[in-house]
Motif scaffolding. Structure first.
Motif, PDB file in Angstrom:
ATOM      1  N   ILE A 238     -47.942   7.267  20.592  1.00 28.43           N
ATOM      2  CA  ILE A 238     -47.103   8.041  19.683  1.00 28.43           C
ATOM      3  C   ILE A 238     -47.019   9.494  20.149  1.00 28.43           C
ATOM      4  CG2 ILE A 238     -46.800   8.785  17.294  1.00 28.43           C
ATOM      5  CD1 ILE A 238     -48.388   6.243  16.463  1.00 28.43           C
ATOM      6  N   THR A 239     -45.805   9.983  20.293  1.00 25.24           N
ATOM      7  CA  THR A 239     -45.587  11.358  20.753  1.00 25.24           C
ATOM      8  C   THR A 239     -45.991  12.365  19.686  1.00 25.24           C
ATOM      9  OG1 THR A 239     -43.661  10.516  21.959  1.00 25.24           O
ATOM     10  CG2 THR A 239     -43.870  12.907  21.774  1.00 25.24           C
ATOM     11  N   HIS A 240     -45.533  12.127  18.453  1.00 22.70           N
ATOM     12  CA  HIS A 240     -45.860  13.004  17.321  1.00 22.70           C
ATOM     13  C   HIS A 240     -46.137  12.137  16.096  1.00 22.70           C
ATOM     14  CE1 HIS A 240     -44.360  16.586  19.398  1.00 22.70           C
ATOM     15  NE2 HIS A 240     -43.256  15.920  19.673  1.00 22.70           N
ATOM     16  N   ILE A 241     -47.178  12.491  15.349  1.00 21.76           N
ATOM     17  CA  ILE A 241     -47.416  11.881  14.043  1.00 21.76           C
ATOM     18  C   ILE A 241     -47.396  13.011  13.029  1.00 21.76           C
ATOM     19  CG2 ILE A 241     -48.947  10.572  12.541  1.00 21.76           C
ATOM     20  CD1 ILE A 241     -50.219   9.314  14.954  1.00 21.76           C
ATOM     21  N   ILE A 242     -46.585  12.836  12.002  1.00 15.05           N
ATOM     22  CA  ILE A 242     -46.515  13.810  10.925  1.00 15.05           C
ATOM     23  C   ILE A 242     -47.205  13.194   9.711  1.00 15.05           C
ATOM     24  CG2 ILE A 242     -44.999  15.133   9.403  1.00 15.05           C
ATOM     25  CD1 ILE A 242     -42.857  14.927  11.632  1.00 15.05           C
ATOM     26  N   PHE A 243     -48.357  13.726   9.368  1.00 14.45           N
ATOM     27  CA  PHE A 243     -49.075  13.320   8.168  1.00 14.45           C
ATOM     28  C   PHE A 243     -48.935  14.438   7.149  1.00 14.45           C
ATOM     29  CE2 PHE A 243     -51.981  10.828  11.137  1.00 14.45           C
ATOM     30  CZ  PHE A 243     -51.531   9.584  10.731  1.00 14.45           C
ATOM     31  N   GLU A 244     -47.868  14.411   6.360  1.00 15.83           N
ATOM     32  CA  GLU A 244     -47.688  15.408   5.323  1.00 15.83           C
ATOM     33  C   GLU A 244     -46.728  14.869   4.273  1.00 15.83           C
ATOM     34  OE1 GLU A 244     -46.286  18.629   7.799  1.00 15.83           O
ATOM     35  OE2 GLU A 244     -44.203  18.219   7.291  1.00 15.83           O
ATOM     36  N   PRO A 245     -46.892  15.310   3.050  1.00 13.75           N
ATOM     37  CA  PRO A 245     -45.977  14.857   1.993  1.00 13.75           C
ATOM     38  C   PRO A 245     -44.544  15.281   2.299  1.00 13.75           C
ATOM     39  CG  PRO A 245     -47.867  16.022   1.062  1.00 13.75           C
ATOM     40  CD  PRO A 245     -47.922  16.208   2.550  1.00 13.75           C
ATOM     41  N   ASP A 246     -43.606  14.456   1.849  1.00 13.71           N
ATOM     42  CA  ASP A 246     -42.201  14.810   1.984  1.00 13.71           C
ATOM     43  C   ASP A 246     -41.494  14.515   0.674  1.00 13.71           C
ATOM     44  OD1 ASP A 246     -41.439  12.011   2.034  1.00 13.71           O
ATOM     45  OD2 ASP A 246     -41.960  11.975   4.149  1.00 13.71           O
ATOM     46  N   GLU A 247     -40.211  14.779   0.651  1.00 17.50           N
ATOM     47  CA  GLU A 247     -39.417  14.602  -0.566  1.00 17.50           C
ATOM     48  C   GLU A 247     -38.677  13.267  -0.583  1.00 17.50           C
ATOM     49  OE1 GLU A 247     -39.602  16.759  -3.130  1.00 17.50           O
ATOM     50  OE2 GLU A 247     -41.074  17.816  -1.917  1.00 17.50           O
ATOM     51  N   GLY A 248     -39.204  12.278   0.102  1.00 16.96           N
ATOM     52  CA  GLY A 248     -38.584  10.963   0.151  1.00 16.96           C
ATOM     53  C   GLY A 248     -38.238  10.564   1.571  1.00 16.96           C
ATOM     54  N   PRO A 249     -37.774   9.318   1.749  1.00 16.94           N
ATOM     55  CA  PRO A 249     -37.535   8.807   3.101  1.00 16.94           C
ATOM     56  C   PRO A 249     -36.561   9.636   3.932  1.00 16.94           C
ATOM     57  CG  PRO A 249     -37.478   7.027   1.502  1.00 16.94           C
ATOM     58  CD  PRO A 249     -37.566   8.299   0.722  1.00 16.94           C
ATOM     59  N   ALA A 250     -35.462  10.080   3.356  1.00 22.35           N
ATOM     60  CA  ALA A 250     -34.486  10.858   4.128  1.00 22.35           C
ATOM     61  C   ALA A 250     -35.102  12.167   4.611  1.00 22.35           C
ATOM     62  CB  ALA A 250     -33.235  11.119   3.302  1.00 22.35           C
ATOM     63  N   ASP A 251     -35.873  12.818   3.758  1.00 14.84           N
ATOM     64  CA  ASP A 251     -36.541  14.056   4.146  1.00 14.84           C
ATOM     65  C   ASP A 251     -37.562  13.789   5.246  1.00 14.84           C
ATOM     66  OD1 ASP A 251     -37.274  16.879   3.863  1.00 14.84           O
ATOM     67  OD2 ASP A 251     -39.111  16.129   2.899  1.00 14.84           O
ATOM     68  N   GLY A 252     -38.317  12.710   5.112  1.00 11.61           N
ATOM     69  CA  GLY A 252     -39.290  12.351   6.147  1.00 11.61           C
ATOM     70  C   GLY A 252     -38.620  12.089   7.490  1.00 11.61           C
ATOM     71  N   LEU A 253     -37.511  11.359   7.470  1.00 13.77           N
ATOM     72  CA  LEU A 253     -36.779  11.104   8.710  1.00 13.77           C
ATOM     73  C   LEU A 253     -36.272  12.404   9.325  1.00 13.77           C
ATOM     74  CD1 LEU A 253     -34.886   7.901   7.595  1.00 13.77           C
ATOM     75  CD2 LEU A 253     -36.444   8.047   9.553  1.00 13.77           C
ATOM     76  N   ASN A 254     -35.765  13.297   8.502  1.00  7.07           N
ATOM     77  CA  ASN A 254     -35.309  14.599   9.028  1.00  7.07           C
ATOM     78  C   ASN A 254     -36.455  15.356   9.684  1.00  7.07           C
ATOM     79  OD1 ASN A 254     -32.605  14.356   8.325  1.00  7.07           O
ATOM     80  ND2 ASN A 254     -32.889  15.308   6.320  1.00  7.07           N
ATOM     81  N   ARG A 255     -37.623  15.306   9.091  1.00 11.72           N
ATOM     82  CA  ARG A 255     -38.788  15.992   9.674  1.00 11.72           C
ATOM     83  C   ARG A 255     -39.135  15.404  11.040  1.00 11.72           C
ATOM     84  NH1 ARG A 255     -42.625  18.176   5.135  1.00 11.72           N
ATOM     85  NH2 ARG A 255     -41.156  18.364   3.413  1.00 11.72           N
ATOM     86  N   GLY A 256     -39.049  14.086  11.143  1.00 17.32           N
ATOM     87  CA  GLY A 256     -39.322  13.444  12.427  1.00 17.32           C
ATOM     88  C   GLY A 256     -38.274  13.793  13.465  1.00 17.32           C
ATOM     89  N   PHE A 257     -36.996  13.679  13.085  1.00 13.98           N
ATOM     90  CA  PHE A 257     -35.925  13.978  14.030  1.00 13.98           C
ATOM     91  C   PHE A 257     -35.887  15.454  14.407  1.00 13.98           C
ATOM     92  CE2 PHE A 257     -33.928   9.825  12.948  1.00 13.98           C
ATOM     93  CZ  PHE A 257     -33.780   9.370  14.244  1.00 13.98           C
ATOM     94  N   ALA A 258     -36.441  16.328  13.594  1.00 14.85           N
ATOM     95  CA  ALA A 258     -36.505  17.748  13.947  1.00 14.85           C
ATOM     96  C   ALA A 258     -37.357  17.965  15.202  1.00 14.85           C
ATOM     97  CB  ALA A 258     -37.055  18.567  12.782  1.00 14.85           C
ATOM     98  N   LEU A 259     -38.269  17.052  15.478  1.00 10.08           N
ATOM     99  CA  LEU A 259     -39.116  17.147  16.672  1.00 10.08           C
ATOM    100  C   LEU A 259     -38.514  16.457  17.891  1.00 10.08           C
ATOM    101  CD1 LEU A 259     -42.571  16.415  14.996  1.00 10.08           C
ATOM    102  CD2 LEU A 259     -41.630  18.638  15.649  1.00 10.08           C
ATOM    103  N   ALA A 260     -37.460  15.688  17.680  1.00  9.05           N
ATOM    104  CA  ALA A 260     -36.860  14.908  18.761  1.00  9.05           C
ATOM    105  C   ALA A 260     -36.159  15.812  19.764  1.00  9.05           C
ATOM    106  CB  ALA A 260     -35.879  13.890  18.188  1.00  9.05           C
ATOM    107  N   GLN A 261     -36.381  15.542  21.025  1.00  9.45           N
ATOM    108  CA  GLN A 261     -35.769  16.332  22.091  1.00  9.45           C
ATOM    109  C   GLN A 261     -34.775  15.535  22.930  1.00  9.45           C
ATOM    110  OE1 GLN A 261     -39.011  17.975  24.315  1.00  9.45           O
ATOM    111  NE2 GLN A 261     -39.824  19.075  22.566  1.00  9.45           N
ATOM    112  N   GLY A 262     -34.650  14.259  22.663  1.00  6.53           N
ATOM    113  CA  GLY A 262     -33.768  13.417  23.453  1.00  6.53           C
ATOM    114  C   GLY A 262     -32.320  13.496  23.014  1.00  6.53           C
ATOM    115  N   GLN A 263     -31.476  12.758  23.722  1.00  4.10           N
ATOM    116  CA  GLN A 263     -30.044  12.743  23.433  1.00  4.10           C
ATOM    117  C   GLN A 263     -29.647  11.626  22.488  1.00  4.10           C
ATOM    118  OE1 GLN A 263     -28.419  12.425  27.388  1.00  4.10           O
ATOM    119  NE2 GLN A 263     -28.304  14.638  27.607  1.00  4.10           N
ATOM    120  N   ILE A 264     -30.441  10.565  22.421  1.00  5.39           N
ATOM    121  CA  ILE A 264     -30.113   9.392  21.613  1.00  5.39           C
ATOM    122  C   ILE A 264     -31.163   9.218  20.526  1.00  5.39           C
ATOM    123  CG2 ILE A 264     -29.743   6.885  21.638  1.00  5.39           C
ATOM    124  CD1 ILE A 264     -27.635   8.520  23.228  1.00  5.39           C
ATOM    125  N   GLY A 265     -30.699   8.931  19.308  1.00  2.81           N
ATOM    126  CA  GLY A 265     -31.602   8.701  18.185  1.00  2.81           C
ATOM    127  C   GLY A 265     -31.557   7.261  17.722  1.00  2.81           C
TER     128      GLY A 265
END
Length: 185
Positions: free
Chosen positions: A42-69
């Motif tokens: 795993i490149t990054h693991i985010i262990f922190e509360p979020d405001e629901g699944p969409a918010d959690g996904l945004n937090r993960g994608f904020a770390l993404a550096q690639g061209q394809i999601g």
């Protein structure tokens, strides 16, 4: 319960140039320990509360550096060769913003129950008027398009993937459907 098979389905396909980002908002069911056991993959693991699944996904994608999601949920699986298939599809369709594939509905043991098919008509009108079906486990997109629409809507608690697709189509994103089965639900 489904996290270990998901992790196996992803980790067996990883290459050095793929970021595998995991978001866990505070599981208390042993998931965090399982994720830590797969830490080498795993490149990054985010262990922190979020405001629901969409918010959690945004937090993960904020770390993404690639061209394809591509994203998959803890009760889903990647089909064997999904990464290889996506590489091929994106190299064949360089002018596309969103790729919509198919998947499987599976039982608790991972056996196929029925095929899930994304509708062939991938237009905003078709999706907004209920004439099209999205298979989230088969959706992949250009990160630049994801960023243009601002990612997932964190206020949406049930259909954040569908709304994301509609937002992308609304700004003129080019979407195509492909026959490949990429994931399972």
């Amino acid at each position: 319960r489904y996290l270990a098979p998901l992790l196996d389905s992803v980790c067996e396909q990883l290459d050095n140039d793929i970021q595998f980002i995991v978001v866990d908002p505070g599981s208390t069911d042993g998931s965090q320990e399982l994720l830590k056991a797969h830490r080498d993959f795993i490149t990054h693991i985010i262990f922190e509360p979020d405001e629901g699944p969409a918010d959690g996904l945004n937090r993960g994608f904020a770390l993404a550096q690639g061209q394809i999601g591509y994203f998959i949920n803890s009760d889903d699986l990647m089909m064997p060769n999904t990464v290889r298939t996506l590489r091929r599809l994106w190299s064949e369709h360089k002018d596309v913003d969103v790729m919509l594939g198919n998947g499987w509905m599976i039982d608790q043991e991972g056996n196929p129950i029925r095929e899930l098919r994304t509708s062939r008509q991938a237009t905003l009108s078709a999706f907004l008027h209920g004439r099209a079906v999205l298979v989230q486990q088969g959706m992949s997109f250009q990160m630049s398009t994801f960023r243009k629409v601002g990612g997932f809507n964190p206020d949406n608690r049930t259909c954040w993937d569908y709304e994301l697709l509609c937002q992308m189509l609304a700004i003129g994103a080019k979407a195509i459907t492909v026959p490949d089965r990429l994931g399972a639900f």
